[in-house]
Design an enzyme around this catalytic site. Structure first.
Site, PDB file in Angstrom:
ATOM      1  N   SER A 201     -18.065   9.876 -35.110  1.00  0.00           N
ATOM      2  CA  SER A 201     -17.541  10.293 -33.802  1.00  0.00           C
ATOM      3  C   SER A 201     -17.293   9.108 -32.891  1.00  0.00           C
ATOM      4  O   SER A 201     -18.010   8.093 -32.958  1.00  0.00           O
ATOM      5  CB  SER A 201     -18.581  11.214 -33.152  1.00  0.00           C
ATOM      6  OG  SER A 201     -18.353  11.336 -31.778  1.00  0.00           O
TER       7      SER A 201
ATOM      8  N   GLU B 247     -18.262   9.020 -30.091  1.00  0.00           N
ATOM      9  CA  GLU B 247     -19.481   8.901 -29.289  1.00  0.00           C
ATOM     10  C   GLU B 247     -20.363   7.736 -29.733  1.00  0.00           C
ATOM     11  O   GLU B 247     -21.253   7.328 -29.004  1.00  0.00           O
ATOM     12  CB  GLU B 247     -20.276  10.204 -29.359  1.00  0.00           C
ATOM     13  CG  GLU B 247     -19.722  11.316 -28.484  1.00  0.00           C
ATOM     14  CD  GLU B 247     -20.135  11.209 -27.024  1.00  0.00           C
ATOM     15  OE1 GLU B 247     -21.298  10.881 -26.766  1.00  0.00           O
ATOM     16  OE2 GLU B 247     -19.285  11.435 -26.149  1.00  0.00           O
TER      17      GLU B 247
ATOM     18  N   TYR C 180     -26.658  12.457 -28.965  1.00  0.00           N
ATOM     19  CA  TYR C 180     -25.732  12.836 -30.030  1.00  0.00           C
ATOM     20  C   TYR C 180     -25.053  11.588 -30.611  1.00  0.00           C
ATOM     21  O   TYR C 180     -24.967  11.410 -31.837  1.00  0.00           O
ATOM     22  CB  TYR C 180     -24.673  13.805 -29.481  1.00  0.00           C
ATOM     23  CG  TYR C 180     -23.516  14.024 -30.425  1.00  0.00           C
ATOM     24  CD1 TYR C 180     -23.596  14.968 -31.439  1.00  0.00           C
ATOM     25  CD2 TYR C 180     -22.342  13.281 -30.316  1.00  0.00           C
ATOM     26  CE1 TYR C 180     -22.530  15.156 -32.323  1.00  0.00           C
ATOM     27  CE2 TYR C 180     -21.279  13.463 -31.184  1.00  0.00           C
ATOM     28  CZ  TYR C 180     -21.382  14.400 -32.182  1.00  0.00           C
ATOM     29  OH  TYR C 180     -20.336  14.571 -33.058  1.00  0.00           O
TER      30      TYR C 180
END
Ligand code: GDD
Length: 330
Positions: free
Chosen positions: A130, A132, A154
């Site tokens: 991701s 992220e 996360y």
């Protein structure tokens, strides 16, 4: 006939990927959590298709938290390709469920890599990483070599899965790759992600079932693509000659506010009458300047996003309107 194994097959990406692979004549095996009983609406059309369900598509109950429950279907299906998509994927919720997120999203990837390594003939392995993992990066747009520096639980859990995928590739010779996926949406998106939340609310407000839409930070920006484009990228990444990590992104930044304005415009309503922000939906930390450079995927895989941001939001609003009309008709 190639065989694929998909974790998270009930989700947005898993269901689109299953459809893509079935259309390419794969035999597809997917695992679902016992708690859902395999009842995801995303799989309904495939399960209703008698020529596919339990002929070329097989679903198995298993839990990422329990290696044993995955080992049996994995060994039995003996896949050529594994697509690891399952995770606790809500960034906001990861602040409340820190440990669970690390277990499911981080350790879950490691467990699957370890199981994969021990199979008699190791399949190719795709890890859904991701954007992220980058946190709020200093370098923009981000590429495969942008430093990993997550700022959310996360993102941190995904960083573990990403690094482990690289470690298993380098040290155990696995054909293991990360697709570093920037945000990607569709009518199958979970209801607590911002695009779907907005499009659902717009349809409900238009039909008089809801009076307002309460959001968090509407100035937040993301690089939003369409999930169908991204699952095509996942498949391409595993067909490449060598195992490589790839960024999948559109390279375009939009604000949450842009989605609001587009979605309300689709139904001819003035957003200002219905939208307000509330602290409860703001996150303790929210990445900034998250925008990807997918030039490597373009050069090596001939991958490019085909569905625009505007088309994606229009499709999502229309799907919500259709669903409401269907409900009324029933
Ligand atoms: N969910 C949500 N709800 N987000 C809101 C809201 C709200 O009411 N209001 C503003 N936002 C902002 C969030 O703070 C964030 O900046 C942005 O909208 C997008 O939020 P999400 O749709 O929840 O997605 P995300 O960016 O946090 O994470 C998604 O994309 C990642 C990168 O591809 C998820 O799919 C992750 O699993 C994925 O890794």
């Amino acid at each position: 006939m190639k065989r694929a194994f998909i974790t998270g097959i009930e989700g947005q990406d898993g269901s689109y990927l299953a459809e893509l692979l079935l259309s390419k004549n794969y035999e597809v095996h997917g695992i679902y959590r016992q708690s859902t009983n395999g009842g995801s609406p995303n799989l309904k059309p495939l399960k209703a298709n008698a020529t596919v369900f339990e002929k070329t598509l097989f679903l198995h109950p298993a839990d990422l938290d329990d290696a044993k429950s995955i080992r049996v279907p994995l060994e039995k299906s003996a896949p050529d390709e594994i697509y690891h998509l399952a995770s606790q994927s809500h960034v906001g919720a990861s602040f409340e469920k820190v440990e669970e997120t690390c277990r499911i999203t981080g350790l879950g990837a490691l467990r699957l890599l370890e199981l994969t390594r021990k199979l008699p003939k190791a399949p190719r392995f795709f890890h859904a990483s991701s954007s992220e993992i980058f946190g709020s990066p200093e370098q923009s747009p981000q590429t495969e070599i942008t430093p990993v520096n997550p700022i959310t639980p996360y993102g941190s859990a995904k960083a573990l899965g990403t690094q482990m995928t690289r470690i298993y590739r380098k040290n155990f010779g696995l054909f293991a790759v990360n697709g570093i996926l920037f945000n990607h949406e569709s009518p199958r998106r979970g209801e607590n992600f911002v695009t779907r939340k907005i499009c659902r609310a717009v349809a409900a407000i238009k039909s008089g079932r809801q009076s307002e839409l309460v959001l968090g930070d509407t100035s937040a920006q993301r690089d939003w693509g369409h999930a169908r484009d991204y699952v095509r990228g996942m498949w391409l990444a595993l067909q490449h000659d060598t195992p490589e990590d790839f960024v999948f992104a559109t390279g375009k930044l939009h604000r949450v506010q842009d989605i609001v304005e587009l979605a309300f415009k689709t139904v001819d309503l003035d957003w200002q009458k219905f939208v307000r922000q509330e602290k409860q939906f703001f996150r303790p930390a929210d990445p900034r300047q998250v925008v990807g450079n997918a030039v490597k995927a373009k050069q090596l895989l001939s991958w490019e996003p085909e569905i625009s941001f505007e088309q994606t939001i229009a499709e999502m609003v229309q799907s919500e309107l259709n669903a409401l009309a269907g409900r009324v008709a029933n």
